[in-house]
Design a protein around this motif. Sequence first.
Motif, mmCIF file in Angstrom:
data_model
loop_
_atom_site.group_PDB
_atom_site.id
_atom_site.type_symbol
_atom_site.label_atom_id
_atom_site.label_comp_id
_atom_site.label_asym_id
_atom_site.label_seq_id
_atom_site.Cartn_x
_atom_site.Cartn_y
_atom_site.Cartn_z
ATOM 1 N N ALA A 68 0.828 -1.212 0.000
ATOM 2 C CA ALA A 68 0.000 0.000 0.000
ATOM 3 C C ALA A 68 0.859 1.258 0.000
ATOM 4 C CB ALA A 68 -0.944 -0.006 1.208
ATOM 5 N N VAL A 69 1.928 1.259 0.784
ATOM 6 C CA VAL A 69 2.829 2.412 0.819
ATOM 7 C C VAL A 69 3.494 2.586 -0.543
ATOM 8 C CG1 VAL A 69 4.959 3.325 1.815
ATOM 9 C CG2 VAL A 69 3.220 2.325 3.306
ATOM 10 N N CYS A 70 4.023 1.513 -1.103
ATOM 11 C CA CYS A 70 4.686 1.582 -2.414
ATOM 12 C C CYS A 70 3.736 2.120 -3.477
ATOM 13 C CB CYS A 70 5.203 0.208 -2.830
ATOM 14 S SG CYS A 70 6.548 -0.415 -1.818
ATOM 15 N N ASN A 71 2.519 1.579 -3.513
ATOM 16 C CA ASN A 71 1.554 2.016 -4.523
ATOM 17 C C ASN A 71 1.154 3.475 -4.346
ATOM 18 O OD1 ASN A 71 1.458 -0.456 -5.903
ATOM 19 N ND2 ASN A 71 -0.047 -1.281 -4.480
ATOM 20 N N ALA A 72 1.195 3.966 -3.130
ATOM 21 C CA ALA A 72 0.824 5.360 -2.870
ATOM 22 C C ALA A 72 1.915 6.337 -3.287
ATOM 23 C CB ALA A 72 0.497 5.545 -1.392
ATOM 24 N N VAL A 73 3.177 5.983 -3.071
ATOM 25 C CA VAL A 73 4.259 6.955 -3.306
ATOM 26 C C VAL A 73 4.946 6.796 -4.658
ATOM 27 C CG1 VAL A 73 4.682 7.276 -0.844
ATOM 28 C CG2 VAL A 73 6.042 5.603 -2.114
ATOM 29 N N TRP A 74 4.823 5.645 -5.284
ATOM 30 C CA TRP A 74 5.498 5.421 -6.566
ATOM 31 C C TRP A 74 4.621 5.877 -7.733
ATOM 32 C CZ3 TRP A 74 7.637 -0.190 -5.574
ATOM 33 C CH2 TRP A 74 8.711 -0.112 -4.674
ATOM 34 N N THR A 75 4.534 7.177 -7.907
ATOM 35 C CA THR A 75 3.765 7.765 -9.006
ATOM 36 C C THR A 75 4.556 7.636 -10.307
ATOM 37 O OG1 THR A 75 4.757 9.943 -8.697
ATOM 38 C CG2 THR A 75 2.744 9.453 -7.416
ATOM 39 N N ASP A 76 3.894 7.908 -11.414
ATOM 40 C CA ASP A 76 4.578 7.866 -12.710
ATOM 41 C C ASP A 76 5.732 8.873 -12.757
ATOM 42 O OD1 ASP A 76 2.918 5.847 -13.638
ATOM 43 O OD2 ASP A 76 1.553 7.218 -14.678
ATOM 44 N N ASP A 77 5.549 10.047 -12.144
ATOM 45 C CA ASP A 77 6.613 11.055 -12.113
ATOM 46 C C ASP A 77 7.823 10.550 -11.326
ATOM 47 O OD1 ASP A 77 5.131 12.822 -13.633
ATOM 48 O OD2 ASP A 77 4.433 13.991 -11.904
ATOM 49 N N VAL A 78 7.586 9.885 -10.198
ATOM 50 C CA VAL A 78 8.674 9.337 -9.385
ATOM 51 C C VAL A 78 9.419 8.261 -10.167
ATOM 52 C CG1 VAL A 78 9.179 7.943 -7.325
ATOM 53 C CG2 VAL A 78 7.647 9.908 -7.166
ATOM 54 N N LYS A 79 8.677 7.384 -10.831
ATOM 55 C CA LYS A 79 9.292 6.306 -11.615
ATOM 56 C C LYS A 79 10.152 6.869 -12.746
ATOM 57 C CE LYS A 79 5.494 3.092 -10.760
ATOM 58 N NZ LYS A 79 4.393 2.341 -11.401
ATOM 59 N N SER A 80 9.635 7.847 -13.455
ATOM 60 C CA SER A 80 10.372 8.463 -14.558
ATOM 61 C C SER A 80 11.645 9.146 -14.058
ATOM 62 C CB SER A 80 9.472 9.474 -15.272
ATOM 63 O OG SER A 80 10.162 10.110 -16.311
ATOM 64 N N ALA A 81 11.545 9.874 -12.955
ATOM 65 C CA ALA A 81 12.716 10.556 -12.394
ATOM 66 C C ALA A 81 13.765 9.542 -11.942
ATOM 67 C CB ALA A 81 12.295 11.448 -11.231
ATOM 68 N N PHE A 82 13.330 8.427 -11.366
ATOM 69 C CA PHE A 82 14.273 7.396 -10.929
ATOM 70 C C PHE A 82 15.002 6.796 -12.122
ATOM 71 C CE2 PHE A 82 15.284 2.926 -9.972
ATOM 72 C CZ PHE A 82 16.217 3.129 -8.969
ATOM 73 N N GLU A 83 14.273 6.479 -13.190
ATOM 74 C CA GLU A 83 14.896 5.920 -14.391
ATOM 75 C C GLU A 83 15.937 6.875 -14.962
ATOM 76 O OE1 GLU A 83 12.059 4.766 -17.362
ATOM 77 O OE2 GLU A 83 10.889 3.582 -15.918
ATOM 78 N N THR A 84 15.584 8.146 -15.059
ATOM 79 C CA THR A 84 16.509 9.150 -15.592
ATOM 80 C C THR A 84 17.763 9.230 -14.731
ATOM 81 O OG1 THR A 84 14.668 10.420 -16.506
ATOM 82 C CG2 THR A 84 16.759 11.593 -16.193
ATOM 83 N N TRP A 85 17.580 9.277 -13.426
ATOM 84 C CA TRP A 85 18.709 9.332 -12.505
ATOM 85 C C TRP A 85 19.584 8.081 -12.612
ATOM 86 C CZ3 TRP A 85 19.784 6.016 -8.430
ATOM 87 C CH2 TRP A 85 20.875 6.397 -7.635
ATOM 88 N N ALA A 86 18.969 6.902 -12.597
ATOM 89 C CA ALA A 86 19.729 5.646 -12.636
ATOM 90 C C ALA A 86 20.475 5.492 -13.955
ATOM 91 C CB ALA A 86 18.801 4.460 -12.406
ATOM 92 N N ASP A 87 19.839 5.859 -15.058
ATOM 93 C CA ASP A 87 20.514 5.778 -16.368
ATOM 94 C C ASP A 87 21.713 6.713 -16.414
ATOM 95 O OD1 ASP A 87 18.904 3.783 -17.458
ATOM 96 O OD2 ASP A 87 17.523 5.211 -18.404
ATOM 97 N N ALA A 88 21.620 7.867 -15.783
ATOM 98 C CA ALA A 88 22.733 8.821 -15.766
ATOM 99 C C ALA A 88 23.911 8.273 -14.954
ATOM 100 C CB ALA A 88 22.279 10.156 -15.190
#
Length: 92
Positions: A68-88
């Motif tokens: 429930a916590v994961c589903n609440a905080v892991w928005t599409d914006d958060v996921k996209s920002a994480f991917e961009t950061w990790a790829d960098a």
Amino acid sequence: MALTKEYEYDCEVRGEHKHVQVRKSTIVKDDGVELSRNYHRHVLHCRTKSGDTWGDTDISGEDASVQAVCNAVWTDDVKSAFETWADAQDTP
């Protein structure tokens, strides 16, 4: 004498990319009296990468409260920002 084993889950959301730190408590009781308590900790990230492909992290094995916590905080914006950061981080 009735020995029982119970589990409790605590989690904390940390950082810009909403990493979820999970603490699982394993509690052993004898007739309702706590005999021991042990902890296991792990961290969940919103996305995982296989080869060049990103996907949602599989949280199906986690406790319902953690899911429930994961589903609440892991928005599409958060996921996209994480991917961009990790790829960098992979760039030389």
